[in-house]
Scaffold this active site. Structure first.
Site, PDB file in Angstrom:
ATOM      1  N   ARG A   1       1.025  -1.275  -0.007  1.00  0.00           N
ATOM      2  CA  ARG A   1       0.003  -0.017  -0.054  1.00  0.00           C
ATOM      3  C   ARG A   1       0.675   1.145  -0.058  1.00  0.00           C
ATOM      4  O   ARG A   1       2.027   1.352   0.783  1.00  0.00           O
ATOM      5  CB  ARG A   1      -0.950  -0.171   1.055  1.00  0.00           C
ATOM      6  CG  ARG A   1      -1.994  -0.886   1.088  1.00  0.00           C
ATOM      7  CD  ARG A   1      -3.180  -0.552   0.133  1.00  0.00           C
ATOM      8  NE  ARG A   1      -4.033  -1.498   0.051  1.00  0.00           N
ATOM      9  CZ  ARG A   1      -4.486  -2.396  -0.817  1.00  0.00           C
ATOM     10  NH1 ARG A   1      -3.666  -2.814  -1.520  1.00  0.00           N
ATOM     11  NH2 ARG A   1      -5.600  -3.013  -0.729  1.00  0.00           N
TER      12      ARG A   1
ATOM     13  N   GLU B   1      -1.342   8.249  -4.870  1.00  0.00           N
ATOM     14  CA  GLU B   1      -2.045   7.362  -5.995  1.00  0.00           C
ATOM     15  C   GLU B   1      -3.649   7.879  -6.047  1.00  0.00           C
ATOM     16  O   GLU B   1      -4.217   7.928  -4.742  1.00  0.00           O
ATOM     17  CB  GLU B   1      -1.928   5.934  -5.635  1.00  0.00           C
ATOM     18  CG  GLU B   1      -2.377   4.990  -6.646  1.00  0.00           C
ATOM     19  CD  GLU B   1      -2.216   3.562  -6.413  1.00  0.00           C
ATOM     20  OE1 GLU B   1      -3.067   2.843  -6.432  1.00  0.00           O
ATOM     21  OE2 GLU B   1      -0.904   3.106  -5.814  1.00  0.00           O
TER      22      GLU B   1
ATOM     23  N   HIS C   1       0.440  -0.032 -10.065  1.00  0.00           N
ATOM     24  CA  HIS C   1      -0.473  -1.088  -9.175  1.00  0.00           C
ATOM     25  C   HIS C   1      -1.166  -2.340  -9.695  1.00  0.00           C
ATOM     26  O   HIS C   1      -2.307  -2.312  -9.730  1.00  0.00           O
ATOM     27  CB  HIS C   1      -1.752  -0.014  -8.509  1.00  0.00           C
ATOM     28  CG  HIS C   1      -2.340  -0.454  -7.283  1.00  0.00           C
ATOM     29  ND1 HIS C   1      -2.686   0.019  -6.130  1.00  0.00           N
ATOM     30  CD2 HIS C   1      -2.527  -1.784  -6.736  1.00  0.00           C
ATOM     31  CE1 HIS C   1      -2.844  -0.503  -5.177  1.00  0.00           C
ATOM     32  NE2 HIS C   1      -2.988  -1.774  -5.412  1.00  0.00           N
TER      33      HIS C   1
END
Length: 355
Positions: A206, A234, A251
């Site tokens: 993350r 992000e 991602h």
């Protein structure tokens, strides 16, 4: 039954079409109006499933085809009596293979280093355990830190010891902001000060686990090789940060065909259990065959010769850099890269090992 599904989920029609009307929506912009009269909602991590989204709806089930749950307000779901499920471990194999691929792309000689190379793994859950197995197949020494998990197959060390001893550090923790072992900004100025300057850092967990400002300062100071698949801010990514990274990807570490399909199957099975349907579908029946690279061959030899054919990580890096406009990658471009991503196959589909 009305079912609202993120348009980027794999095989939703195969698994869910027999149960009702499926409406495919953009997950990041999902609204209360979209789900108001739906009984089931199928999401990814880009959808914040919170009080404002789910209150005064017909929802009875929310399934997230993701490893993490930080986008789910579990307290709100339970308050409204909505059953929820996630897909823990669905793409763990793909993420482990992503990390190995990134390391070998940066330094192919790691295939020959055996225990001279120490991989430090922060977080020994579904992904971490698989990465341990894959790294040990290559002969690497593995050390790990996880306050909740101890593995017999590796040396379990403190966080500080791992930072000081590892030649590469790979992060595999959930994002948590509370408690003694909160992971938010786990990698801050203090952590970077403890890392050896030539230690490679990989974050495919993350984004906010790594404090971006501290990371930028660290790279400026050490010229560290850093691989990011996730970013603190992000989906907006600054050109300044991108230019400092050894590898950047949008991602997609877990974006294998098997991982995506497995995630949908897991929330399908939970859906069936909730509504009393028979579980009678398997994702494997939907996957095409692909070329066998591994069977009968030495693992290291195959990785040396075929790695970019199995997964061309350099192309993913080039694609995200090509999206820079006016000093940053913006949300629309980032989301399009993910939406249009050509799902790669896991090593096992090519006859290779699987943890």
């Amino acid at each position: 039954m009305k079912i609202v599904a993120d348009e980027n989920l794999a095989f939703t029609d195969y698994f869910f079409s027999e149960f009702g009307d499926i409406q495919h929506k953009a997950g990041r912009t999902l609204t209360h109006t979209d789900v108001q009269d739906a009984e089931a909602l199928l999401v990814r991590s880009v959808t914040a499933v919170n009080e404002s989204l789910i209150q005064n709806t017909a929802l009875k089930y929310v399934g997230s085809a993701t490893i993490g749950t930080d986008h789910l307000d579990i307290q709100a779901l339970e308050k409204h009596g909505i059953t929820w499920a996630n897909a823990a471990g669905c793409n763990a194999q793909a993420v482990a293979e992503y990390v190995i691929t990134a390391l070998l792309h940066l330094d192919a000689s790691l295939l020959e280093q055996q225990e001279k190379f120490t991989l430090g793994i922060v977080g020994l859950g579904n992904v971490g355990k698989r990465l341990v197995y894959m790294a040990q197949l290559l002969g690497w020494k593995v050390i790990g830190f996880d306050p909740y998990v101890q593995l017999d197959s590796i040396e379990n060390v403190s966080f500080q010891a791992l930072l000081q001893q590892a030649n590469a550090v790979s992060i595999h923790v959930p994002l948590t902001k509370k408690g003694e072992h909160a992971t938010y900004h786990l990698f801050d100025e203090k952590a970077f000060a403890a890392l050896q300057p030539n230690t490679i850092l990989i974050n495919s967990a993350r984004g906010p686990v790594v404090k971006e400002a501290a990371l930028i300062e660290d790279i400026q100071r050490t010229q560290r090789k850093v691989v990011l698949d996730v970013f603190e801010h992000e989906p907006v990514i600054s050109e300044e940060l991108l230019n400092m990274l050894a590898l950047a990807t949008p991602h997609i570490a877990g974006y294998s065909l098997e991982g995506k399909a497995r995630g949908t199957q897991m929330i399908y099975e939970a859906f069936c259990q909730k509504f009393g349907y028979e579980i009678n579908k398997r994702f494997e029946t939907q996957l095409p065959a692909c070329e066998d690279y591994f069977s009968g061959h030495d693992l290291k030899a195959v990785l040396k010769q075929k790695l970019s054919q199995i997964y061309d990580i350099a192309q993913d890096d080039a694609n995200i850099r090509a999206c820079v406009k006016e000093g940053k990658v913006e949300q629309k471009a980032f989301d399009l890269l993910r939406k249009n991503y050509p799902l790669r196959r896991e090593w096992a589909a090519h006859g290779g090992p699987q943890a």
